[in-house]
Design a protein around this motif. Sequence first.
Motif, PDB file in Angstrom:
ATOM      1  N   TRP A 157       0.352   1.973   3.226  1.00  0.00           N
ATOM      2  CA  TRP A 157       1.056   3.154   2.723  1.00  0.00           C
ATOM      3  C   TRP A 157       1.812   2.880   1.431  1.00  0.00           C
ATOM      4  O   TRP A 157       1.792   3.688   0.498  1.00  0.00           O
ATOM      5  CB  TRP A 157       2.027   3.682   3.787  1.00  0.00           C
ATOM      6  CG  TRP A 157       1.391   4.089   5.074  1.00  0.00           C
ATOM      7  CD1 TRP A 157       1.483   3.470   6.276  1.00  0.00           C
ATOM      8  CD2 TRP A 157       0.570   5.244   5.298  1.00  0.00           C
ATOM      9  NE1 TRP A 157       0.776   4.138   7.243  1.00  0.00           N
ATOM     10  CE2 TRP A 157       0.207   5.248   6.677  1.00  0.00           C
ATOM     11  CE3 TRP A 157       0.102   6.274   4.483  1.00  0.00           C
ATOM     12  CZ2 TRP A 157      -0.590   6.230   7.243  1.00  0.00           C
ATOM     13  CZ3 TRP A 157      -0.689   7.257   5.038  1.00  0.00           C
ATOM     14  CH2 TRP A 157      -1.032   7.236   6.398  1.00  0.00           C
ATOM     15  N   SER A 158       2.510   1.742   1.387  1.00  0.00           N
ATOM     16  CA  SER A 158       3.375   1.456   0.237  1.00  0.00           C
ATOM     17  C   SER A 158       2.583   1.336  -1.058  1.00  0.00           C
ATOM     18  O   SER A 158       3.092   1.659  -2.139  1.00  0.00           O
ATOM     19  CB  SER A 158       4.169   0.171   0.478  1.00  0.00           C
ATOM     20  OG  SER A 158       3.290  -0.931   0.689  1.00  0.00           O
ATOM     21  N   TRP A 185       0.241   3.108  -2.031  1.00  0.00           N
ATOM     22  CA  TRP A 185      -0.181   4.430  -2.512  1.00  0.00           C
ATOM     23  C   TRP A 185       0.962   5.282  -3.034  1.00  0.00           C
ATOM     24  O   TRP A 185       0.721   6.347  -3.621  1.00  0.00           O
ATOM     25  CB  TRP A 185      -0.900   5.184  -1.388  1.00  0.00           C
ATOM     26  CG  TRP A 185      -2.315   4.733  -1.218  1.00  0.00           C
ATOM     27  CD1 TRP A 185      -2.777   3.746  -0.394  1.00  0.00           C
ATOM     28  CD2 TRP A 185      -3.455   5.237  -1.907  1.00  0.00           C
ATOM     29  NE1 TRP A 185      -4.135   3.601  -0.513  1.00  0.00           N
ATOM     30  CE2 TRP A 185      -4.582   4.510  -1.447  1.00  0.00           C
ATOM     31  CE3 TRP A 185      -3.643   6.220  -2.857  1.00  0.00           C
ATOM     32  CZ2 TRP A 185      -5.868   4.747  -1.913  1.00  0.00           C
ATOM     33  CZ3 TRP A 185      -4.920   6.468  -3.332  1.00  0.00           C
ATOM     34  CH2 TRP A 185      -6.019   5.740  -2.859  1.00  0.00           C
ATOM     35  N   VAL A 235      -0.821  12.167   3.268  1.00  0.00           N
ATOM     36  CA  VAL A 235      -0.736  11.247   4.409  1.00  0.00           C
ATOM     37  C   VAL A 235      -1.927  11.435   5.347  1.00  0.00           C
ATOM     38  O   VAL A 235      -2.561  10.458   5.783  1.00  0.00           O
ATOM     39  CB  VAL A 235       0.592  11.468   5.166  1.00  0.00           C
ATOM     40  CG1 VAL A 235       0.608  10.666   6.463  1.00  0.00           C
ATOM     41  CG2 VAL A 235       1.774  11.080   4.284  1.00  0.00           C
ATOM     42  N   LEU A 284      -5.213   9.987   3.712  1.00  0.00           N
ATOM     43  CA  LEU A 284      -5.258   8.522   3.722  1.00  0.00           C
ATOM     44  C   LEU A 284      -5.487   8.000   5.138  1.00  0.00           C
ATOM     45  O   LEU A 284      -6.235   7.028   5.342  1.00  0.00           O
ATOM     46  CB  LEU A 284      -3.960   7.956   3.150  1.00  0.00           C
ATOM     47  CG  LEU A 284      -3.785   8.095   1.637  1.00  0.00           C
ATOM     48  CD1 LEU A 284      -2.393   7.645   1.215  1.00  0.00           C
ATOM     49  CD2 LEU A 284      -4.840   7.280   0.888  1.00  0.00           C
ATOM     50  N   TRP A 285      -4.866   8.617   6.115  1.00  0.00           N
ATOM     51  CA  TRP A 285      -5.073   8.186   7.502  1.00  0.00           C
ATOM     52  C   TRP A 285      -6.546   8.315   7.891  1.00  0.00           C
ATOM     53  O   TRP A 285      -7.107   7.420   8.543  1.00  0.00           O
ATOM     54  CB  TRP A 285      -4.205   9.025   8.438  1.00  0.00           C
ATOM     55  CG  TRP A 285      -4.327   8.611   9.871  1.00  0.00           C
ATOM     56  CD1 TRP A 285      -3.678   7.601  10.513  1.00  0.00           C
ATOM     57  CD2 TRP A 285      -5.202   9.193  10.852  1.00  0.00           C
ATOM     58  NE1 TRP A 285      -4.079   7.518  11.818  1.00  0.00           N
ATOM     59  CE2 TRP A 285      -5.013   8.486  12.060  1.00  0.00           C
ATOM     60  CE3 TRP A 285      -6.104  10.256  10.824  1.00  0.00           C
ATOM     61  CZ2 TRP A 285      -5.700   8.807  13.230  1.00  0.00           C
ATOM     62  CZ3 TRP A 285      -6.790  10.567  11.981  1.00  0.00           C
ATOM     63  CH2 TRP A 285      -6.587   9.857  13.174  1.00  0.00           C
TER      64      TRP A 285
END
Length: 677
Positions: free
Chosen positions: A169-170, A172, A516, A519-520
């Motif tokens: 996550w970080s 992105w 979110v 990306l998941w």
Amino acid sequence: MAPLPLDPSATEPPRRGAITWRSLLLGTIGVAAICTITPYNDYVINNSFFTGSYIPPALVLALVLVVVANGLLHRWWPRVALSRGEMGVITAMLLVSCAVPGQGLMRNLVPLPVAFFNLGRGNDQIWQAFINLGLPEWLFPVADVESGRGNEVVLDFYSRTPEGGSIPWSAWVVPLLGWGAFAACMFTALIALATLLRQQWAVNERLPFPLAQVGIMLIEPPAAGRAFNRLMSNKSFWIATASVFVLQGMGAMYRYQPTYFPDLSFTYDLTKTLSEEPWRHLMHEVKRSTLYFTFVGITYFIQSRVGFSLWAIFLIEQVILMSVRSTGADMPNAVWDDQHLGACVVFLLATIWIGRRHWATVVRQAVGLRTAAVPGEPSYATRARVLLLAIAGMIAWLLMIGVSPAFAVALVGLILAAHIIVARIVAETGLPFIRVMVTSAQVTSNFAPSLLTNRDVFAGGLSSYFGPIASRESVLPHALHGLQIAAGDDTTPRQRRGVIAAMVWALLVAFSVSAVASLWCYYTYALPLSVNANVMENHWGAVELPRQYIANGLVDHAREAYPPKSHNVPLHVGTGAVVTGVLQWGALRFAGWPFMPVAYLVSHTWYVRLAWWSILLGWTAKVLILRFGGAGLYQTMKPVFVGLIVGEALAAGFWLLVALVLVWTGYGYQVVQFLPQ
């Protein structure tokens, strides 16, 4: 025992403003739900796109649920029921949010920061052209661009996160904020444009806004003491809705149990019949076409001559194509694309010319000259200045990544032009599926590559992402229709500003949630879950789109040679411009002019090729109803045609839920698509 009479004082809900904590809360929940479900449905489940039209199945499903629940409140607890204004705000928020998670932005934007590392792994020419760009590192989720091809952030995106690993996550956060800055400026410009265009198109020109008509009918409040409004209380509406739902459901069941259910695909196939001269030269979509109930329903609400033009001009072009091919010549897609380019230019200029007095007023107010205020509307000055600031932000962003100033201005103009043209098309025709495909490469590929830098070429491809491709689910038509639906007879300028603020908030929520969720999906699933999946999820947005619209152009520019043209570009661009100009002149000069310029403009598009037969059926039904039943029967039959639209949307939503249940319980499922993709 007879029911107790209702207290007359309790049958009228209290008057509330449109912007309340309830409307904002319910709108926000709906936005979050739509943007969470859409990537999973579109990429992983691969059913009909959840937000993929200008009357999205997601919106119709949400409105039906809210209207039914609100109807019960109107009947038994009217003082708590949502008001017409609150329903309008919720609708506007849901509408603009539908532009974000799919093709309007995230389907194409999220893969972009890693796409060239993936393409470069198998193509050294693409990799070298990309490295030579020297783009800012904040655009990409890797620490070092030159070694990015082997970075886990890239590899896991295209092959899923290994078991025991975690989604990065970080990595992105910075690139999403970087790309999001341009998207925010563009969305701001489109919202500002919507507020300026609505006065001209809806009030001055009185365009029909067919999709808004459907939305207004859905959220119309019921009479005092009743649970449901006129539409929801109409038996013919529910019969039409149920009929389409059942028919589409039987077609879906055929995919699961072909032994017990018929194949109801609603498709005619004359391919073998039309296999001889000269009929074999017709486009495939003429010889084989599928019925879409949504198009039939929407056609009922558009002007008769527009509906006639949509299918008639398409068939006229097929006769021309058949005649040309019969001589041994051909008209490839590039010919139609260039005619489409010429048509778009003239169509846009005509749109500006028709509204010239309105735009003169806007300009005068923007520069501070005193002009008469528009009754019931706030000053245009603030909105025009917000538009100019947003445009300046888009240009500044392009300059930051190294685009030459003149080309940056041209690209921003192209992006906004694509959205304006699509918004005009939807306001006139109500076509729920449409896209304007005019790219910068259509122009630049006709000149020497040395006239542009490699960053200009890169940005030219980006303009296709944010303009023509995104126009499939543009914020501008959604915002225009949201404003049109939310605007009641007693709506004040202050309330309209509140609706605009609510739509801006909805876009912020939609961007965050859909980023979110997208990306998941990418890092969790390497392939769609359907049994016949053979390419990665969203293969078009993650692989084909960056290759076709950016990477190939960079390679051609590096070789200093564009592919040769097989046709006369100026001739066909001019043909599109002249035909559109003549049709526009006739439409403005003669009340009975049969062929509308907007129909010629869209006749070259993929979606009209798919939908022309459905449009023909809808137009025929409307003409017959008006001919034999007059205006009275036309009004009576409106709920039936709304039912066709709602029934198909409910079918899409129901079979999405079926797929979700089967996936969550570990069973296989079948891909079911009722609408054009």
